[in-house]
Design a protein around this motif. Structure first.
Motif, mmCIF file in Angstrom:
data_model
loop_
_atom_site.group_PDB
_atom_site.id
_atom_site.type_symbol
_atom_site.label_atom_id
_atom_site.label_comp_id
_atom_site.label_asym_id
_atom_site.label_seq_id
_atom_site.Cartn_x
_atom_site.Cartn_y
_atom_site.Cartn_z
ATOM 1 N N UNK A 1 0.859 -1.192 0.000
ATOM 2 C CA UNK A 1 0.000 0.000 0.000
ATOM 3 C C UNK A 1 0.892 1.237 0.000
ATOM 4 N N UNK A 2 1.903 1.231 -0.869
ATOM 5 C CA UNK A 2 2.906 2.303 -0.868
ATOM 6 C C UNK A 2 2.491 3.454 -1.781
ATOM 7 N N UNK A 3 2.350 3.155 -3.071
ATOM 8 C CA UNK A 3 1.952 4.168 -4.046
ATOM 9 C C UNK A 3 0.657 3.740 -4.729
ATOM 10 N N UNK A 4 -0.135 4.695 -5.140
ATOM 11 C CA UNK A 4 -1.366 4.388 -5.852
ATOM 12 C C UNK A 4 -1.223 4.604 -7.339
ATOM 13 N N UNK A 5 -2.350 4.868 -7.990
ATOM 14 C CA UNK A 5 -2.372 4.999 -9.448
ATOM 15 C C UNK A 5 -1.857 6.347 -9.933
ATOM 16 N N UNK A 6 -1.632 7.269 -9.016
ATOM 17 C CA UNK A 6 -1.187 8.602 -9.433
ATOM 18 C C UNK A 6 0.305 8.713 -9.669
ATOM 19 N N UNK A 7 1.042 7.634 -9.464
ATOM 20 C CA UNK A 7 2.495 7.686 -9.638
ATOM 21 C C UNK A 7 2.840 8.019 -11.089
ATOM 22 N N UNK A 8 3.701 9.018 -11.297
ATOM 23 C CA UNK A 8 4.044 9.427 -12.670
ATOM 24 C C UNK A 8 5.543 9.632 -12.864
ATOM 25 N N UNK A 9 6.357 9.155 -11.912
ATOM 26 C CA UNK A 9 7.816 9.279 -12.015
ATOM 27 C C UNK A 9 8.447 7.973 -11.572
ATOM 28 N N UNK A 10 9.622 7.663 -12.076
ATOM 29 C CA UNK A 10 10.273 6.410 -11.695
ATOM 30 C C UNK A 10 10.504 6.314 -10.190
ATOM 31 N N UNK A 11 10.337 5.101 -9.672
ATOM 32 C CA UNK A 11 10.586 4.848 -8.255
ATOM 33 C C UNK A 11 12.087 4.660 -8.053
ATOM 34 N N UNK A 12 12.656 5.464 -7.189
ATOM 35 C CA UNK A 12 14.091 5.384 -6.922
ATOM 36 C C UNK A 12 14.338 5.475 -5.422
ATOM 37 N N UNK A 13 15.595 5.395 -5.046
ATOM 38 C CA UNK A 13 15.996 5.647 -3.664
ATOM 39 C C UNK A 13 15.423 4.680 -2.660
#
Length: 517
Positions: free
Chosen positions: A131-143
């Motif tokens: 339950x970390x990120x939803x559908x609004x993610x629009x950038x690469x996951x890093x870090x």
């Protein structure tokens, strides 16, 4: 099944809130539906433990609701919050407080040193909930977030995703950097485009759509233009024959195809047109190959065309005569891409007053035209990703990374219907509507399958179906026939295009039976 983009889903949520449903109620419904789906797929967790890895936003809020409801059902549940509790705001904060008030355990995971503790919790649990990120993610996951996702994926513990696997693009179905690999996903309101497209479908695993009470008024305002093709929705499109019907009532499909070494493609298209119900089929190809083309099926008529060196020679008067009395034309399978083939394709687009299905070599011929001619009648193009890349002066990777977007833009620019073939074929029309087909299997990754599809489409057009309806039914039936064969013999290996063609009457009959009861 309605499909939505991330932006459309946000708008639907907002409109539902404006119509009187508070955001925290939508979140409660989401968490409740997801909990039910989780226990359906993973009933063994009732006797074990679950770790919910939550972000600070609304996706985390859905996780907090699940944590509270799962504890109420006797599941030992721990929340690992990627941040500080004081960072959680709005509706998510409300549901976090409710979980804590019920003596729920929340561990703040904020530094690299906390990851070892998180790893121990997940490895000792029966299930991890993303339950970390939803559908609004629009950038690469890093870090740090990427480190957490990699830890979850490498733990060996099954993962259940809330709304969408964290890191997956909701619209295109491609990972944005690191992505959670879930065994199952519960999504809210409507399925997202990226959850049905590959590779997104694999990242989601099993998919459940949870009804959270989006108001019909909101759906009317947003008017989502994408759908999944489902058996029940298209079964009624199968052409029916009157008891006193004759062959002329089911149309006359013309197939222009074949060249040296590629007569099989022409035969497959013509035979499939018969199997899909066309009353009459004429196969036109190079005169020198007519004896071979006659082998398509004894029921197929042939029309020898002028040729040179086993390749047809463009002849406008011959083509005009061929079109007389025909209901549709399929052009391209095994045709070749030489100059006369290009002239033939261009002439058909400019002069045919019946629907045209352009497939295979016809598409390559269209790439070579100095300008794209406007078809006089309905035009259906059926490219695979490589052909679409050539048509759009792009590359296959770019096409595959945005299948719906590419198909929609091309359909709009060229005023045609697009069938972008492949796993989960995409259909797009010039008005922006799109469909994703769910039938079919990997056994169809074999030569000749596209030729069979073009014949099916020709048959359905010949029988009078609207182009959009013909494409939806044709693409679905093509895949469903292959699915029936694989189910019967238990293997996708060695599936032949000719087998799919010969299965079509049975598949179409099953669809009719499902409607008639």
């Amino acid at each position: 099944m309605i499909l939505v983009s991330a932006a459309e889903m946000r708008r639907l949520d907002q409109l539902t809130i404006e119509h009187g449903t508070p955001g925290h109620v939508l979140m409660e419904r989401a968490g409740q539906g997801a909990s039910t789906a989780l226990l359906h797929w993973f009933p063994h967790v009732r006797r074990k433990s679950v770790v919910i890895v939550a972000g600070k936003g609304n996706n985390g809020g859905d996780g907090f609701v699940m944590a509270r409801l799962l504890r109420r059902r006797g599941v030992r549940t721990r929340v690992a919050l990627l941040g500080h509790q004081s960072d959680v705001k709005g509706d998510a904060a409300r549901h976090l407080a409710a979980f804590v008030k019920g003596r729920g355990v929340v561990e703040e995971i904020t530094t690299a040193s906390d990851l070892e503790r998180l790893s121990e919790h997940i490895s000792g649990a029966a299930l991890a909930v993303d339950a970390i990120f939803g559908t609004g993610l629009n950038a690469p996951v890093t870090g740090f977030a990427a480190d957490v996702i990699e830890l979850m994926n490498g733990s060996g513990t099954p993962i259940f995703a809330v709304d969408i696997p964290s890191g997956l693009g909701a619209d295109r179905g491609v990972p944005l950097g690191t992505c959670v690999q879930a065994e199952a996903t519960a999504t809210f309101g409507f399925a997202k485009l990226g959850q049905l497209l590959y590779p997104g479908a694999d990242y989601c695993g099993e998919l459940a759509v949870v009804d959270i009470g989006i108001t019909p008024a909101a759906v009317d305002i947003v008017s989502p233009a994408a759908r999944a093709i489902e058996r029940g929705a298209i079964a009624g499109l199968v052409p029916r024959r009157r008891r006193d019907a004759h062959k002329g009532d089911s149309g006359h499909a013309l197939v222009i195809a074949g060249s040296r070494g590629k007569t099989g493609a022409a035969q497959l298209a013509a035979r499939a047109a018969l199997r899909a119900g066309a009353g009459l089929v004429t196969l036109a190809g190079p005169a020198s190959l007519n004896a071979i083309l006659c082998a398509a099926a004894p029921e197929v008529m042939t029309a020898p065309l002028p040729d040179h060196d086993d390749r047809l020679v463009f002849d406008a008067s011959q083509l005009a005569r061929l079109l007389e009395g025909k209901s549709c034309v399929v052009v391209g399978p095994g045709l070749g891409t030489h100059d006369d083939a290009q002239r033939t394709v261009r002439w058909l687009l400019e002069h045919a007053e019946i629907p045209v299905v352009a497939d295979a070599d016809a598409l390559t011929c269209m790439v070579g035209l100095p300008e794209w001619p406007r078809a006089r009648a309905a035009l259906i193009v059926t490219p695979h990703p490589g052909e679409m890349a050539r048509l759009t002066n792009s590359d296959s990777a770019a096409v595959q990374s945005d299948r719906v977007g590419v198909a929609r833009r091309f359909a709009d620019a060229k005023e045609c219907v697009v069938v972008l073939k492949g796993a989960r074929s995409v259909i797009a029309s010039s008005d922006g509507a799109a469909w994703i087909n769910l039938s079919g299997n990997s056994g169809m990754a074999a030569g000749g399958m596209g030729d069979v599809l073009s014949g099916i489409l020709g048959a359905l057009l010949a029988q009078g179906l609207d182009p959009i309806e013909a494409v939806q039914l044709g693409v679905y039936v093509h895949g469903a026939a292959a699915d029936e064969i694989v189910a019967a013999r238990g293997s996708e290996l060695g599936l032949l295009a000719s087998e799919v063609s010969d299965r079509l009457p049975h598949t179409l009959g099953r669809l009719v039976a499902s409607v008639d009861g």
